[in-house]
Design a protein around this motif. Structure first.
Motif, PDB file in Angstrom:
ATOM      1  N   ASP A   1       0.843  -1.184   0.000  1.00 27.32           N
ATOM      2  CA  ASP A   1       0.000   0.000   0.000  1.00 27.32           C
ATOM      3  C   ASP A   1       0.882   1.239   0.000  1.00 27.32           C
ATOM      4  O   ASP A   1       1.818   1.355   0.802  1.00 27.32           O
ATOM      5  N   LYS A   2       0.605   2.145  -0.899  1.00 21.41           N
ATOM      6  CA  LYS A   2       1.354   3.399  -1.026  1.00 21.41           C
ATOM      7  C   LYS A   2       2.860   3.134  -1.127  1.00 21.41           C
ATOM      8  O   LYS A   2       3.667   3.768  -0.448  1.00 21.41           O
TER       9      LYS A   2
ATOM     10  N   ASN B   1      -1.136   5.951  -3.560  1.00 22.10           N
ATOM     11  CA  ASN B   1      -1.339   4.858  -4.502  1.00 22.10           C
ATOM     12  C   ASN B   1      -1.471   5.423  -5.908  1.00 22.10           C
ATOM     13  O   ASN B   1      -2.086   6.479  -6.111  1.00 22.10           O
TER      14      ASN B   1
END
Length: 543
Positions: free
Chosen positions: A506-507, A530
């Motif tokens: 994530d990210k 993202n």
């Protein structure tokens, strides 16, 4: 896991068809994401050379649904613009959705109201059937940043472009090609002469059927409001079948010639015109015909004269050319191409979001794309002998044989060794454009494809067909951008920039910086947002 750089020297290894199992899902890379309209700082790990200053501008789909409606094809997603600003070793990031008519209308109604390449919009209940039929298609997401007369535009393959402020990514105005010349669109991959003159291609559809048009845009503005003023059609080429012209994504250009490649990816105009009435998406009218040959049309840039000699090869498909140059009476055209022309149909959203055996099957049934060279003899006359190889260049194994007064049949030379098969081929090619476009060159860069999207970065050396690789499991780099160092002496002195995404983190996106000569990693600039996987971009050194 530590990334690695590998150099292969290839001699006579046997070709092994690449069949993969257990591919990692990339579904997170084709999800809708939020925009980041204000610049945020990236965390730099490593050292970015202080000499590089400017903006990496990138574009690609970033939103795939509105309300309860969703797009079917990757090309249909709403365009998101990205800016990585690099200065004194630091990086900031920002992004915005392109403020297009489709984006504004879809957002206002909270549903898809404008049909796209692979998606048919639901009819507006306030319009009658005839009005719905006349409503236009946007056709294909905004693909790339391009430059005309010093201004940046976000370009599609339609007749509309959007002028964009590269500093804040704001959409400034919509520009219609058809207001200046009689074309119904232009490619998102123009070519530039050293003086700034820009060449492009666009189709026109009229009472005489379809035409392919070579476009020339002057380098300078006449006033501050000038966009495409002074644009001319250099020449028009008649399709082999006027009701079934070829689809094309780009074209080739050398110092004196523009080369249009008429490939067997065909557009059935009747199906396209009637697709809404038939309840079909526009993509239903595009098909691959492997029984047809591919034709190279050579056009003189100075006078627009189209060569009466046509250069044929077997059925191939191509989206991106690498370079083209002239030497010793021959025109060399290097391109990434496949023996299968159904790639467009493979990139349905449902395919990209598959997992397990279903994802493996999609990949293993796709055609692979490889770099190839075609050698075209420029001085073919009635006296030129037939049925013998006209390529006298010992440096190339490509062949070209005159079969009639106006037809030469060409067979390509591979610009790679067999080991490239293990990396799934190569796409998104880039060169040192400012120095070597339309000239002989040694190096090009691209993405390897052991997945539906790029999963490695490759540096190809034409001198001995060696290559270097950057790859890390679970990370997916985008099209490389080459930035030459200011004091460069050799062709490959500079940096490679690529935006790298990871579907399992994530990210976890970052801007990767490689030394373009050694292909070793210098730095990463992590961005805490993202991103969706994008298409094309450009580096603007004017900052």
């Amino acid at each position: 896991m530590v990334p690695f750089t590998v150099e292969f020297i290839v001699w006579t290894l046997p070709i092994v068809l690449l069949t993969l199992k257990g591919l990692e899902t990339i579904e997170p890379l084709v999800r809708s994401v939020e925009e980041t309209p204000e610049p945020i700082s990236a965390e730099v790990q490593g050292t970015i050379p202080s000499w590089i200053s400017g903006k990496l501008l990138r574009n690609g789909p970033g939103k795939f649904e509105f309300g309860n409606t969703h797009y079917n094809h990757w090309f249909d997603g709403m365009a998101m613009l990205h800016q990585f600003k690099i200065h004194e070793g630091q990086v900031t990031y920002m992004s915005r959705f392109l403020d297009s008519d489709a984006y504004k209308n879809n957002r206002e109604k909270d549903r898809i109201v404008m049909s796209e390449f692979g998606t048919l919009a639901m009819p507006d209940p306030c319009k009658n059937v005839f009005q719905r039929f006349l409503s236009r298609f946007e056709m294909i997401s905004d693909v790339s940043f391009v430059k005309y007369k010093g201004d940046f535009f976000v370009s599609t393959e339609t007749n509309f472009m959007h002028r964009v402020n590269p500093e804040n990514l704001e959409s400034l105005e919509k520009v219609d090609w058809s207001k200046f010349i009689a074309v119904n669109g232009a490619t998102a991959h123009p070519h530039y002469d050293p003086d700034g003159t820009t060449y492009n291609m666009g189709n026109s559809y009229g009472s005489k059927g379809a035409l392919y048009n070579i476009i020339r845009v002057p380098p300078e503005k006449t006033d501050a409001k000038d966009t495409l003023q002074g644009t001319k059609i250099l020449c028009s080429i008649v399709p082999a079948n006027k009701s079934h012209p070829s689809y094309y994504h780009s074209f080739a250009m050398s110092e004196n010639y523009v080369v249009f490649i008429e490939q067997p990816i065909k557009m059935d105009l009747m199906k396209i015109v009637t697709c809404k009435l038939r309840g079909k998406a526009m993509s239903d009218g595009i098909y691959w015909d492997p029984k047809l040959e591919t034709v190279f049309h050579v056009v003189n840039k100075k006078n627009g004269e189209v060569s009466s000699v046509k250069y044929h090869t077997k059925a191939i498909s191509t989206f991106h050319q690498i370079n083209a140059f002239e030497e010793d009476g021959f025109l060399m055209i290097d391109l990434c191409c496949s023996d299968n022309g159904q790639a467009i149909n493979n990139y349905l959203i449902q395919n990209l979001r598959k997992s397990g055996d279903a994802l493996d099957e999609v990949y293993n049934t796709m055609g692979r794309v490889f770099p190839r060279r075609f050698v075209l003899p420029l001085n073919v006359t009635g006296e030129t002998p037939t049925d013998q190889n006209l390529n006298t260049r010992l440096s190339s194994s490509a062949t070209c044989v005159k079969v009639s007064n106006d037809k030469v049949f060409c067979q390509h030379e591979d610009l790679h060794g067999d080991e490239l098969h293990q990396y799934g081929g190569l796409e998104f090619p880039q060169i040192n454009y400012g120095r070597n476009n339309t000239r002989p060159y040694r190096y090009f860069y691209g993405c390897g494809f052991r997945h539906l999207v790029g999963d490695s970065l490759l540096k190809m050396d034409l001198k001995d067909k060696t290559f270097k690789v950057w790859q890390q499991k679970g990370f997916f780099p985008s099209e490389p951008a080459f930035v030459a160092s200011p004091d460069a002496v050799e062709e490959d002195e500079g940096l490679i920039l690529s935006v790298v995404l990871s579907p399992s983190q994530d990210k976890g996106a970052f801007l990767l910086v490689l030394d373009s000569k050694s292909f070793e990693e210098l730095a990463r600039a992590y961005v805490p947002v993202n991103m969706a996987y994008g298409f094309h971009g450009t580096f603007d050194a004017s900052a």
